[in-house]
Design a protein around this motif. Structure first.
Motif, PDB file in Angstrom:
ATOM      1  N   THR D 264       0.778  -1.209   0.200  1.00  0.00           N
ATOM      2  CA  THR D 264      -0.266  -0.181  -0.038  1.00  0.00           C
ATOM      3  C   THR D 264       0.553   1.400  -0.586  1.00  0.00           C
ATOM      4  O   THR D 264       0.260   2.350   0.121  1.00  0.00           O
ATOM      5  CB  THR D 264      -1.267   0.054   0.937  1.00  0.00           C
ATOM      6  OG1 THR D 264      -0.216  -0.853   2.769  1.00  0.00           O
ATOM      7  CG2 THR D 264      -1.592  -1.216   1.507  1.00  0.00           C
ATOM      8  N   LEU D 413      -0.225   2.244  -6.442  1.00  0.00           N
ATOM      9  CA  LEU D 413      -0.287   1.974  -4.913  1.00  0.00           C
ATOM     10  C   LEU D 413      -2.271   1.586  -5.122  1.00  0.00           C
ATOM     11  O   LEU D 413      -2.755   2.719  -5.215  1.00  0.00           O
ATOM     12  CB  LEU D 413       0.325   2.997  -4.466  1.00  0.00           C
ATOM     13  CG  LEU D 413       1.694   3.457  -4.126  1.00  0.00           C
ATOM     14  CD1 LEU D 413       2.202   4.370  -3.231  1.00  0.00           C
ATOM     15  CD2 LEU D 413       2.768   2.212  -4.292  1.00  0.00           C
ATOM     16  N   PRO D 414      -2.649   0.939  -4.172  1.00  0.00           N
ATOM     17  CA  PRO D 414      -4.006   0.785  -4.064  1.00  0.00           C
ATOM     18  C   PRO D 414      -4.773   2.285  -2.942  1.00  0.00           C
ATOM     19  O   PRO D 414      -4.108   2.382  -2.085  1.00  0.00           O
ATOM     20  CB  PRO D 414      -4.253  -0.258  -3.573  1.00  0.00           C
ATOM     21  CG  PRO D 414      -2.898  -0.802  -2.424  1.00  0.00           C
ATOM     22  CD  PRO D 414      -2.090   0.068  -3.710  1.00  0.00           C
ATOM     23  N   GLY D 415      -5.490   2.470  -3.705  1.00  0.00           N
ATOM     24  CA  GLY D 415      -5.850   3.580  -3.331  1.00  0.00           C
ATOM     25  C   GLY D 415      -5.261   4.952  -3.513  1.00  0.00           C
ATOM     26  O   GLY D 415      -5.630   6.118  -3.718  1.00  0.00           O
ATOM     27  N   LEU D 420      -7.831   0.113 -10.342  1.00  0.00           N
ATOM     28  CA  LEU D 420      -7.401  -1.323  -9.256  1.00  0.00           C
ATOM     29  C   LEU D 420      -5.990  -2.066  -9.527  1.00  0.00           C
ATOM     30  O   LEU D 420      -5.164  -2.420 -10.263  1.00  0.00           O
ATOM     31  CB  LEU D 420      -8.812  -2.353  -9.391  1.00  0.00           C
ATOM     32  CG  LEU D 420      -9.921  -1.686  -9.771  1.00  0.00           C
ATOM     33  CD1 LEU D 420     -10.898  -2.830  -9.595  1.00  0.00           C
ATOM     34  CD2 LEU D 420      -9.666  -1.218  -7.673  1.00  0.00           C
ATOM     35  N   VAL D 421      -5.232  -2.689  -8.090  1.00  0.00           N
ATOM     36  CA  VAL D 421      -4.467  -3.000  -8.166  1.00  0.00           C
ATOM     37  C   VAL D 421      -4.571  -3.892  -7.538  1.00  0.00           C
ATOM     38  O   VAL D 421      -4.422  -4.698  -6.891  1.00  0.00           O
ATOM     39  CB  VAL D 421      -3.409  -1.713  -7.435  1.00  0.00           C
ATOM     40  CG1 VAL D 421      -2.058  -2.682  -7.443  1.00  0.00           C
ATOM     41  CG2 VAL D 421      -3.499  -1.474  -7.497  1.00  0.00           C
TER      42      VAL D 421
END
Ligand code: TPP
Ligand code: TPP
Ligand code: SF4
Ligand code: SF4
Ligand code: MG
Ligand code: MG
Lengths: 283, 570, 283, 570
Positions: D264, D413-415, D420-421
């Motif tokens: 993350t 990075l997710p978010g 989408l990762v």
């Protein structure tokens, strides 16, 4: 007849005043009261201050890895059910690194006794929080205080219907040795969580702290009543119950293996006739 | 493989490669196993190659049986009979058909442009029977005896009520009849008059049986493909053989349990694959330090991490060789055949009891699942290992780690004598107690490492086959043994001088056993089921000899003779 | 507004008739009802049939190692507390290989939701006993039947005062999605143990088996009453309670770290001034 | 070391080696640290060597400070001032006294036949003060300024009430006075006029600070000597620096947590020692497969298993190099000094973010605990790493594992974006989803391995010092750097042509960077803190060059110049 001297006297690497000394004493007494000779007994331990204890006993010793004594004990007991197998190690060892084995040992209900020197701290590595450290406990590694809730091994063991669950206090050697004796006598997995003051790294949960809060369960307490036991097991903090908190007669793990009735699994033999039959099945 | 690519690879007469393809759950393995057994009972030799996905239903799986009148030693890519249980099989494997090859398929499916036999699979009963139809059709095509197939099938299915048995028999009979009536010519396998008695087993079963014959008493494991079938095999025989098979809560527990059991005298083994083995590495080091015998089977599959859980690879050799912190001796046996699975497992137990240390069996999914015909093992003369020390303990008090010239100390079992046995994962004195004496430390390191000299003396020499001063020498290890041998004979048949150097033990390496051969070859190529050439690297480390040419495979499939030939041309 | 389509439709690798399909459906519904957009949600899983589930959702996915999803989720959540982090995996993954992390997650009370597809078997590896397999359950690897007692995750979680403990059944999709929604909404660690029929490897604990034994907790059941909850949690076998069994408002793990109030810990920056001061302290 | 053995080792002028010995719990480390700081503040150079047992009270521990007016680069065995806090210290270290050496000891103890100063430790107060007396006496002997020592002491003890401060000061003063009055001549260190500003820190602190300077945001660990002090250092600064330090339930959790945090976007590190690292090996493979950056510190100690938990060794290099199942690129940095601990940790973060893979820092107990004077790091120009991809994602949908020439894929990075990762420990497609496509498999293996080419280009060349065509070349790695350099200069001073080849990065090795030097030397000897010569083996594997001569140490103590010289003579 076996006497306490048979279990030897050794120089230890512990700090003067450590609760481990009384536990060692109580263990010896319990072994003598159980009428066990040194060569009938195997102690398995992990790594930590507590885990050094077996080196100070004249018994068979397997001092293994940090956190892994229960699996070793399980294998040893299965291979030689005639040995009395006792695991002696710390709270970090059994509830931290070895947490998964603690759960599995309870589920198996193998005839092994687990003695946990619970000083609520990782002592040998110089004072980090252990799973049983109370929330807020401050150490050099947890300068803001422990952020997790303390692990209550007794509650988890009772919730899982462990065969024998007791808590004892290193400050009460006779009671402690009594409890250990009962744990050894119990057929199935038995846990004795021993409150152990560590004078070097736990300045909160001291001898006085335990002394003040712990109380023995009364005579009329019925450790076979799960409903009562789970409530008592849940107690921690102001009131800490001591004694055999829960006990049952669950089937022994070993009973599931007919072969174990035939003595130790010592190698050196092989049932050639049966193996030949088995080979035939591959035709 | 296109026809062009396969050019280098000529079909040997009297070898048929049959591939059954379909979804998981369609019963492909059932047909495959019954057929394999029938083929072997008929006196033929087989190599099975199973390829499946990490799922329980659906997807695309194959069960390939290469069978022949002579010795069959390797799997094959080109297909002579393709049994397509679904349409996908045609799509995926149609191009693999050999020049004489054809498809056996349900009339409902399309065979595209490929030669085929369309079978009315549903004609003789429900879906449940269609596998038996397939079995009957291909058995008939190959030329198997109907009675024999029927018996094999009944034996395979075990106890069933008379009606089912009769029903199955009838379906099989009809399938044989139907096939006989088809207007097609296919070169059947030559009948073998008095077929010898043979066993059919795969690599994992052979490891299990080898272990039992060596006196295994304790096996602990946590399920992991492709090692699990060792546990299944042993569990099924545990009660009869008087052993314990225990599924642990995790791999860490599995190895520690086995070490505990071995400590008290039970010859013990664990089996796992890469990721599970990673979790065991601390235990490996524990076995080494406490000098507890243990046999560890690592059945390789493609990694890193979860990788391709049901496929094959040879990429954990270096990992296994260096697994565990600290320095200590070990041996790594890498069986190349099902027979070797049996015998090397025995050897692993012998070494591990003798040198009181961890010994590895390094196998892989291909070999683990590969059924072969094997001559029945004569276990009459095979003895189990005998743990512990059987002489007199001359100097008292008993010292578990007394320092000896060989590094091996007399090992007593707790409870097995008057003496107390003390072992320690810390550095320890001769009597097993924790020590911080640094002189003792040095002596103990030397003592443990000295055991390596003994192990070295018992190394299985690599097998050398072929021409003396070859133009090409192929080195290989483990499960690719047959493929390399076969590829070599193909190359040789084209007039090249070629030899093979195959390692069934990859550690320790004893350079004197093979260095001359490497040096005598004009060209050396290493053939490995990994992406970096691990054996080649190890050979250089131990001998200085550099192998620049490599035939590597890392797509999850086993090395085949055809693959090697293709890559050699490239 | 987010709709169920936002979460996508994928081909799965599951067997027809598997309980996993309903769970997948319920998860989607719960996400939609929670008003979460795909990019706000991170699913972490391990290895197993259940653990494939996140691949069939249009979300952020970390499909890690067998048994290790909770640690990954913990790290991910601490590094980016703005993400809704959900662990979805099997009983073997979470209570077997990952047992120690299960205990630690409960102790931490981090704001992560744990959905366990509990089919009481190791399905992906073709049918071995799992920690939740009932004693006596027969498999190819346990031909004599399972010798250990079944692990009751709900009882252990309640005994440890987990923040939110629920059991649901894959056969009741609406209830299940409701429960999941509540679990997501709960601030702190939440466990939803989902009874999931495996049609291929568990021929004992079938849809009908669960259907017959499970019952919803009544409206007047108070999940904040620990004493009541621990008894309900202890039920298994003939009567299997469904619903939110226990819930409390324990302090959130994240609250112990003031830095987490300042948004994601994303790298790329460094407090040079403070670091310079720190360096000075080494003079 | 007897006098005879040490013959080869001549004391350099203006270097003093002071060793404090006593039981754990006697406050030896407190004296040692205050003294070290005072010595450095006075402008001298230091190398500290700590040696302790795995217990909290009792036993025998030492804290040695080697100090000098010039550069001090290695520890020393012979002792010039032996501060004996107990009788055992005299027994154990009396023989280590150099020709001018003497013992500082309580009047209650016996100095045997050794020259000594008997100090009335208890004269000026309670036991608690006797450490301050010892501090005062030796400070005075060395020639430190009383005021400076007093200030250093106060700073060290931190906030105390005025009475204690005053009491301490008085005791120190009396100790200084008493010493001045003693009738003895001892060669003090030459005063250094304007001592430069210097930091005092040990290897672990430098790793922690290096990590902070590189932008570390997440550190997870399970306590294990000798790695724990990294955690202690970071924990003490966590809130101020805005980072998270979390003690995990076990090492498996520690590495998986760090991988989760890194995924993350938090630059993440874990630290452990051999046994704990063994438990992390599966996670290493996971980081490689998911291509998640992570820095892993392995602080070595003697093994196998628990071994000697508080001592030093260099025996896990091969283990770390091959840890984790499957094949993937990595780098192993092995700092040789405290400065390198700082800078190589930074480099580890840079490599790991750039190549999205696990990068190792391989240190050991000696370096971890060895305080040194270091020039203040100029962090003004040092930037933190910046995780993830900062360009435009050109081809949509976003593919976490899109295949690129370098093998490095754009990492979001997710978010952190609209995208989408999806990452997977199974073999996966470019978009991160589980696959069983075997062609994709091959491509992904190639992609991951290709990152190794990039890493190779950034390898730190080994440091070469000394004569061009030497009679003797010594190779070494990691913490023995100073000892080898010093030993070389001793040998050189005896007229031999000698050079050193030291590796601060042990993987990958780039032969072109050093092979000429190996070949140019008449004799090559490898100096390693292990029993089998791991670097020598690795060099042969990578270059074919065989190093037959070895100076190995595996008794738990660090390699010293004297040790090397002794062994070279043997
Ligand atoms: C795999 C592994 N991780 C960490 C350690 C380091 N270690 C040794 S003892 C210990 C903690 C011991 O705590 P506890 O079990 O409570 O025993 P105590 O010293 O408090 O008696 C740790 C973390 C180790 N030896 N092995
Ligand atoms: C370290 C490790 N050990 C073992 C395995 C093999 N493995 C994969 S899935 C699985 C069991 C899965 O069981 P569960 O979590 O209950 O999921 P299910 O398949 O039943 O949904 C196992 C043992 C593995 N991948 N990694
Ligand atoms: S550190 Fe604590 S537990 Fe260890 S010996 Fe000292 S008092 Fe006992
Ligand atoms: S094996 Fe069981 S859990 Fe897996 S998909 Fe099939 S039915 Fe579902
Ligand atoms: Mg403790
Ligand atoms: Mg399951």
């Amino acid at each position: 007849m076996v006497t306490i001297n048979d279990y030897g006297t050794y120089e230890t690497a512990w700090c003067p005043g450590c609760g481990n000394f009384s536990i060692l004493e109580a263990v010896k007494q319990a072994l003598v009261k159980s009428g066990l000779e040194p060569r009938q007994v195997l102690f398995v331990s992990g790594i930590g201050q507590a885990a050094k204890a077996p080196h100070y006993l004249n018994v068979h010793v397997f001092n293994g890895l940090h956190g892994r004594s229960l699996p070793v004990a399980t294998g040893a007991k299965l291979a030689n059910p005639q040995l009395t197998v006792i695991v002696e190690s710390g709270d970090g060892c059994n509830y931290g690194e070895g947490g998964n084995h603690f759960l599995a040992a309870i589920r198996r209900n193998i005839d092994v006794t687990l003695l946990v020197h619970n000083n609520q701290v990782y002592a040998l590595t110089k004072g980090q929080a252990s799973p049983t450290s109370d929330e807020g406990f401050i150490t050099k590694n947890q300068p803001g205080g422990v952020a997790s809730a303390a692990f209550n091994p007794v509650a988890v063991a009772v919730a899982m219907h462990a065969g024998f669950v007791a808590r004892a206090f290193a400050g009460l050697v006779d009671d402690l040795s009594d409890t250990i004796q009962q744990a050894i006598a119990h057929r199935g997995f038995s846990l004795v969580d021993v409150l152990q003051p560590c004078v070097s790294f736990n300045k909160v949960n001291t001898f006085a702290w335990y002394k003040k809060r712990s109380y023995p369960l009364t005579q009329d307490y019925d450790p076979t009543d799960w409903n009562a036991a789970i409530k008592v097991a849940d107690q921690w903090g102001d009131r800490i119950p001591l004694g055999v908190i829960y006990r049952n007669e669950r089937p022994l793990f070993e009973k599931h293996f007919p072969v174990l009735g035939r003595g130790p699994l010592t190698g050196g033999n092989m049932d050639r006739t049966t193996l030949k039959k088995i080979m035939e099945e591959y035709k | 493989m296109t026809d062009q690519e396969s050019e280098g690879y000529t079909m040997t007469a009297n070898i048929i490669n049959l591939l059954i393809g379909g979804e998981a759950g369609q019963g492909m393995v059932t047909i495959g196993e019954i057929l394999t057994r029938s083929v072997v009972s008929s006196g033929y030799s087989v190599v099975v190659m199973q390829s499946y996905q990490s799922r329980i239903r659906g997807g695309h799986n194959t069960f390939a049986i290469r069978m022949g009148t002579g010795e069959v030693i390797a799997p094959q890519e080109s297909v002579d009979i393709l049994v397509a249980l679904d349409q996908d099989t045609v799509r995926i494997h149609g191009e693999d058909l050999s020049s004489e090859g054809f498809i056996v398929i349900d009339e409902a499916f399309e065979a595209a442009h490929h030669p085929c036999i369309k079978v009315p699979f549903k004609q003789w009963g429900t879906d449940a029977f269609s596998n038996i139809v397939a079995l009957g059709v291909v058995s008939s095509l190959i030329g198997l005896n109907e009675e024999l197939v029927s018996e094999t099938m009944n034996k395979f299915f075990g106890k069933m009520d008379q009606r089912t048995v009769e029903g199955n028999r009838q379906v099989l009979e009809k399938a044989f009849q139907w096939t006989a009536e088809q207007p097609m010519s296919f070169q059947r396998l030559t009948r073998i008059p008095n077929p010898p008695d043979c066993l059919v087993m795969n690599g994992n079963e052979a490891i299990a049986l080898g272990a039992l014959s060596a006196g295994l008493k304790f096996y602990s494991f946590y399920p992991m493909t492709p090692a699990t079938s060792i546990a299944v095999t042993l569990a099924g025989k545990a009660e009869r053989m008087g052993i314990i098979v225990e599924q642990a809560e995790d791999e860490i527990s599995a190895i520690n349990m086995a070490i505990g059991a071995s400590f008290t005298g039970a010859p013990s083994m664990v089996g796992t694959s890469g990721g599970g083995f990673a979790l065991m590495t601390e235990g490996v080091s524990l076995a080494a330090m406490t000098e507890t015998p243990i046999v560890i089977v690592v059945a390789q599959r493609p990694a890193p991490a979860t990788g391709l859980p049901t496929r094959t690879e040879q990429s954990d050799m270096e990992f296994v060789l260096h697994a565990g912190h600290g320095e200590f001796p070990r041996a790594i046996l890498a069986p190349g055949t099902v027979e070797e699975c049996f015998h090397l497992t025995r050897k692993a137990f012998e070494l591990s009891e003798q040198y009181q240390c961890p010994i590895f069996i390094l196998t892989d999914q291909f070999l683990a699942d590969s059924y072969r015909n094997v001559k029945p093992f004569d276990i009459t003369n095979l003895s189990p290992v005998s743990p512990g020390f059987h002489g007199d303990i001359s100097s008292l008090p008993y010292r578990r780690y007394s320092i000896t010239k060989s590094g091996v100390s007399p090992r007593l079992l707790p409870g097995g004598s008057e003496h107390l046995v003390v072992v320690d994962s810390d550095e320890h004195t001769e009597d097993g107690h924790i020590t911080e004496d640094l002189t003792v430390r040095r002596k103990m390191v030397d003592k443990r490492l000295e055991k390596g000299s003994g192990i070295r003396k018992e190394v299985i020499p690599p097998q050398i086959h072929g021409d003396e001063r070859p133009d090409l020498l192929m080195t290989s290890w483990g499960s690719s043994k047959g493929a390399v041998l076969e590829a070599a004979s193909h190359v040789r048949s084209r007039g090249k001088r070629v030899s093979t150097l195959h390692f069934s033990q990859v550690w320790p390496l004893v350079p004197e056993q093979f260095i001359d051969h490497l040096q005598a070859a004009r060209d050396v190529v290493c053939v490995e089921g990994n992406a970096t050439g691990q054996l080649a690297r190890l050979i250089r480390r131990e001998t200085g000899f550099f192998i620049g040419k490599r035939v590597l495979r890392y797509d999850g499939l086993p090395i085949t003779p055809e693959y090697i030939l293709r890559k050699l041309i490239e």
